[in-house]
Design an enzyme around this catalytic site. Structure first.
Site, PDB file in Angstrom:
ATOM      1  N   ASP A   1      -2.460   9.392   7.568  1.00 44.36           N
ATOM      2  CA  ASP A   1      -1.577   8.366   7.014  1.00 44.36           C
ATOM      3  C   ASP A   1      -0.211   8.912   6.663  1.00 44.36           C
ATOM      4  O   ASP A   1       0.751   8.161   6.525  1.00 44.36           O
ATOM      5  CB  ASP A   1      -2.215   7.729   5.771  1.00 44.36           C
TER       6      ASP A   1
ATOM      7  N   GLN B   1     -15.189   2.269   6.567  1.00 47.54           N
ATOM      8  CA  GLN B   1     -14.444   1.958   7.807  1.00 47.54           C
ATOM      9  C   GLN B   1     -15.088   2.614   9.028  1.00 47.54           C
ATOM     10  O   GLN B   1     -14.943   2.124  10.146  1.00 47.54           O
ATOM     11  CB  GLN B   1     -12.987   2.435   7.688  1.00 47.54           C
TER      12      GLN B   1
ATOM     13  N   ARG C   1       0.867  -1.191   0.000  1.00 46.10           N
ATOM     14  CA  ARG C   1       0.000   0.000   0.000  1.00 46.10           C
ATOM     15  C   ARG C   1       0.902   1.239   0.000  1.00 46.10           C
ATOM     16  O   ARG C   1       1.872   1.296   0.759  1.00 46.10           O
ATOM     17  CB  ARG C   1      -0.952   0.026   1.220  1.00 46.10           C
TER      18      ARG C   1
HETATM   19  O1  MRU Z   1      -7.505   2.710   4.053  1.00 50.27           O
HETATM   20  P1  MRU Z   1      -7.335   2.635   5.539  1.00 50.27           P
HETATM   21  O2  MRU Z   1      -8.502   2.041   6.251  1.00 50.27           O
HETATM   22  O3  MRU Z   1      -6.023   1.976   5.910  1.00 50.27           O
HETATM   23  O4  MRU Z   1      -7.245   4.156   5.985  1.00 50.27           O
HETATM   24  C1  MRU Z   1      -7.059   4.469   7.333  1.00 50.27           C
HETATM   25  C2  MRU Z   1      -7.143   5.920   7.592  1.00 50.27           C
HETATM   26  O5  MRU Z   1      -7.316   6.730   6.717  1.00 50.27           O
HETATM   27  C3  MRU Z   1      -6.920   6.354   9.003  1.00 50.27           C
HETATM   28  O6  MRU Z   1      -7.603   7.547   9.261  1.00 50.27           O
HETATM   29  C4  MRU Z   1      -5.420   6.604   9.194  1.00 50.27           C
HETATM   30  O7  MRU Z   1      -4.690   5.458   8.860  1.00 50.27           O
HETATM   31  C5  MRU Z   1      -5.100   7.020  10.550  1.00 50.27           C
HETATM   32  S1  MRU Z   1      -4.930   5.589  11.546  1.00 50.27           S
HETATM   33  C6  MRU Z   1      -4.693   5.836  13.131  1.00 50.27           C
END
Ligand code: MRU
Length: 363
Positions: A241, A200, A89
């Site tokens: 992220d 999510q 990713r």
């Molecule tokens: O695609 P994801 O579910 O991995 O994205 C996660 C997010 O965008 C969260 O807000 C981010 O990772 C912060 S985690 C503490």
């Protein structure tokens, strides 16, 4: 955090030597544990979002490298395994950070010592993440306390995606202050953006908050602006992220629109993350790699149907195309404050360097 009265982290070393993770692709309908026995398993778990969330992606990659080293501790094997994990990713910088730390530690010792050291280092990364997230909670809780003192009623916080304990090893980033405030007896309520396309918020954040007894309401992503206009949001609190060296914040797509609405309505917009989420090498947010995922996540939704089974259904006409950019960047000027394990600071280069002064020499 606890699920059905039992304490869980999101990742741990199982008794047989494999790595155990909570399978987030099955939540909220089924709570199950997946076992990762090889670097390929770890890479697949990250790619298919069995595990997700920036800090947890990094922790899983660290354990993935440890699984690879157990099979072959050579420099070449470590390099190949790190490349495989890094390709899973692109956006969460915690992935590259964890792999870089593991490689530096492992390549400094002879191959015969590497298997044990790799497990030790992966465990240290996890333990430090728990400490950092707990510290973020303590600092962020003060912001919520300030709001509570001012409004003298229930505090309403809006969050996007899942930046809770499921996204980390424990506690979470954006949700950590909420858990601590709730546990301290503060009256608060969370507006949970469903967070299309993968939901999510609806599936993971709602699950977490519910398991911990935090009052919450799931809303369509587009409702937040109106709730802010109506004075029903006291603060927005999200994770990240990748934070650039000048304080721009990359997070789940839709975060930027929430920041715009918050700025227009005078609602504070806070971003919580550990230092491992800062990419000191990027000044220009155009350089942040934005993940493009399968259009199927937009054209279809997954949920529980009336007979109890979990099913995926199409929601667009046959032949319609879809674009699925999974993250966006919120410019620093829209961020009220950054909340880290070191404390709270301005979203700017100076703000970040004030929190991480050891980076001054490098910037
Ligand atoms: O695609 P994801 O579910 O991995 O994205 C996660 C997010 O965008 C969260 O807000 C981010 O990772 C912060 S985690 C503490």
């Amino acid at each position: 955090m606890k699920v059905s009265g039992r304490h869980y982290r999101t990742i741990w070393l199982g008794p047989g030597g494999s790595v155990c993770v909570i399978d987030q692709s099955r939540l909220p309908f089924e709570f199950s544990v997946a076992e990762l026995a090889s670097v390929e398993d770890a890479a697949r778990a990250i790619r298919t979002m069995v595990v997700r969330g920036a800090p947890l992606i990094g922790a899983t990659a660290a354990y993935g490298l440890a699984l690879a080293v157990r099979v072959d501790p050579s420099d070449a094997a470590i390099g190949a395994a790190a490349a495989e994990l890094l390709a899973t990713r692109p956006t969460a910088v915690n992935l590259a950070w964890a792999l870089g730390r593991m490689r530096r530690r492992l390549e400094a010792v002879p191959p015969a010592q590497r298997a044990a050291l790799a497990l030790q280092e992966a465990a240290a990364i996890c333990d430090e993440d728990v400490e950092q997230c707990h510290a973020i909670g303590r600092h962020g809780m003060r912001l919520i306390e300030d709001i509570a003192r001012r409004v003298r009623r229930r505090v309403n916080v809006l969050t996007h995606c899942n930046a809770g304990w499921l996204a980390c090893v424990d506690w979470g980033t954006a949700l950590s202050p909420i858990y601590l405030a709730h546990d301290a007896g503060m009256d608060l309520h969370v507006w949970v953006d469903e967070t299309r396309p993968r939901n999510q918020g609806a599936s993971l954040t709602a699950f977490e908050l519910g398991a911990h007894g935090v009052p919450h309401t799931v809303i369509a992503d587009n409702l937040g602006g109106q709730l802010m206009r109506d004075g029903r949001v006291d603060a927005v609190l999200v994770g990240s992220d990748r934070v650039t060296a000048v304080g721009d914040v990359c997070n789940k797509v839709g975060t930027y629109l929430k920041a715009l609405a918050a700025a227009d309505n005078g609602v504070p917009f806070y971003v919580a993350f550990p230092g491992t989420t800062i990419d000191w090498s990027i000044d220009d947010s155009a350089d942040v790699p934005i993940e493009e995922r399968s259009p199927i996540e937009v054209t279809h939704v997954t949920g529980r149907v009336s007979n109890g089974a979990v099913a995926t259904i199409q929601i667009v006409p046959n032949g319609s195309t879809a674009l699925n950019l999974a993250f966006d960047v919120t410019p620093a000027r829209l961020v009220t404050a950054l909340v880290t394990e070191r404390g709270t600071g301005a979203a700017s280069r100076d703000g970040l360097l004030g929190l991480y002064p050891e980076r001054r020499a490098c910037s």
